[in-house]
Design a protein around this motif. Sequence first.
Motif, mmCIF file in Angstrom:
data_model
loop_
_atom_site.group_PDB
_atom_site.id
_atom_site.type_symbol
_atom_site.label_atom_id
_atom_site.label_comp_id
_atom_site.label_asym_id
_atom_site.label_seq_id
_atom_site.Cartn_x
_atom_site.Cartn_y
_atom_site.Cartn_z
ATOM 1 N N THR A 93 -11.977 -13.846 -20.842
ATOM 2 C CA THR A 93 -12.926 -14.096 -19.756
ATOM 3 C C THR A 93 -12.558 -15.345 -18.974
ATOM 4 N N ARG A 147 -7.723 -0.605 -11.612
ATOM 5 C CA ARG A 147 -9.058 -1.112 -11.938
ATOM 6 C C ARG A 147 -9.905 0.027 -12.478
ATOM 7 N N PHE A 148 -10.573 -0.233 -13.596
ATOM 8 C CA PHE A 148 -11.490 0.740 -14.169
ATOM 9 C C PHE A 148 -12.464 0.002 -15.065
ATOM 10 N N ARG A 149 -13.559 0.651 -15.362
ATOM 11 C CA ARG A 149 -14.588 0.030 -16.180
ATOM 12 C C ARG A 149 -14.085 -0.139 -17.619
ATOM 13 N N GLY A 150 -14.310 -1.322 -18.174
ATOM 14 C CA GLY A 150 -13.881 -1.610 -19.534
ATOM 15 C C GLY A 150 -12.463 -2.111 -19.651
ATOM 16 N N ARG A 151 -11.840 -2.480 -18.522
ATOM 17 C CA ARG A 151 -10.447 -2.930 -18.577
ATOM 18 C C ARG A 151 -10.296 -4.215 -19.389
ATOM 19 N N PRO A 157 -8.232 1.402 -7.676
ATOM 20 C CA PRO A 157 -8.951 2.209 -8.673
ATOM 21 C C PRO A 157 -8.008 3.193 -9.362
#
Length: 628
Positions: free
Chosen positions: A619, A143-147, A330
């Motif tokens: 989404t 998990r990371f921002r912008g995945r 993460p």
Amino acid sequence: MTVPAPTRDPAAPVGPARRAAGPHRAAPGRGRGDPGRPAGRGRGAAGRPAGRARGRGAAWLYGGIAVGLPLAFLGTFFAWPVLALVARGFFPGGALDLGGFADVFARPRTLRILGQTLTQAALGTAGAVLLGIPGAYVLYRCRFRGRGLVRALVTIPFVLPTVVVGVAFRSLLSVGGPLGFLGLDGTFAAIVLALVFFNYSIVVRTVGGMWARLDPRAEQAARALGASPWRAFVTVTLPALGPAIASAASIVFLFCATAFGVVLVLGGVQFGTIETEIWVQTTQFLDLRAAAVLSVAQLVVVAAALTVAGRARARRERALPLRTTDAGHPLRLVVRRRGSAAGPGPARGGAAPARWRAGPDLLPALVTAAVVLGLLALPLVGLVAQSLRTPAGWGLDNYANLGTTGGSGALTVSVWEATANSLRVAVDATVIAVVVGVLVALVVSRRPRSRAARRGVAALDAVFMLPLGVSAVTVGFGFLITLDRPPLDLRSSLILVPIAQAVVAVPMVVRTVLPVLRAIDPRQREAAAVLGASPLRVLAGVDGPYLVRGLGLAVGFAFAVSLGEFGATSFLARPDRPTLPVVIFRLIGRPGAENYGMAMAAAVVLAVLTAGVMALAETMRTKEASQW
């Protein structure tokens, strides 16, 4: 006065048994017309057989419709055109003549093309799998921002028109391009790189979707017993991912073996494949006999790949649980080392200095970043740069020219008109593909008890995967020679192009929706049927909620594939109603910097449309639907 407590008959039921016995006592009343509950839903002797008979009759009726409509669609718009084209090659004089096999396979050109097809497919599959497994881990296990944005970017190459990608790679690798110093323009390596560019997302999404639901405790147990991270991956995780990897590899091999636009632009005659040779023999030499022989050879390769994919996919889908917890963690690029060189306690005069080391996710993250930025993003960035280059310098002139018909009357309509036409056609094709694909998925997702029924379901699944591996050129040309006379004279109809695109998109819908439906516990359907629900009510109450969850990604894939379809559309699109890929191909084939710049700008427009569609579909992605 004390009222004595009532005595209970020892034989009388208590608790749940008493409630279960209640319907038996009330059965005579319902049999005489009690309005409380219908007679057919009770356990009376008169109502039970009639209710079951009606349920079985309705189930057979709905099952026949669910199977009959897709088979009629596939038979009319896929099997008939393809078989008609093949028959013209095998029955040149009205009688069977198999001499074409010996004639075609005796040509050195044919043997060379077969070898190149298998070699390109094998190397493209190996590259996509080796690079895709680290990407699957990073994008679905971490998990990371912008995945979500990176996932959408990874999917864009798969839905881009093949001709556009071929031109993008050629402009990138040409002598004057950014990577011209590598000397890869017009080489075999350039084709393999483009094939990996296309199919990387298949491995990432298929393997990643399986990896995201693996229980991490097995690998953690191996680590606790002293296994290194690499040994734990090889001995525990990799075998668990084996079915997903085999399924992805077989599908990638299929797509690499049937690549058309990329090979046509980058390889030409020197590095042709069966797909491009069918196009050459059909359109340039008008040798339908040779095209028919090559089509049969291609069907053999397709059947072998689909057989491997079906078996691997069946193993993978049986392993899918209905509910799983998010096993992601993460992204660990660096980790803090415990203690210091002097020991676990504080150093003299203060705390021990912090020590850092490479984290377990650093290597797969670096590989994924190199692939996403170097192999996927760089051609797209080069495409944008080419669209901004004009004879007078840098500017938006190419985009301004999209409202015209190009230099020297290259087009019959403007690019914006072609874009609007592509959107209308894609909407129609998506509706057709979703209706047909959902019906197929509903049938194939069932697990019948008899062996004959199970074989029938597996055969139906394999049959509807055939459009993935049959040449789109063959399908388009077959439309022209079969759908030109009553009762199906559709050659001048506007619905012909959407139907052809729907034929290509139906397998995408099936493969996206099917894991969702197969993840449903069949006991839920059985329980609903036992409680008296009709087949339609079982479908709406049990399958419906899960089906809705999987439709978002299915609609996105079908719409994006329809937008970028070129092979069959190039035969069928009317001159006054071309689609965007057809317009781009026409602009590329016309001389002049203005036409070339407009082609690059139109390709950017198409890439933005497909990226937007896939980002929206992402989404609405569900865990089960992400398997495709």
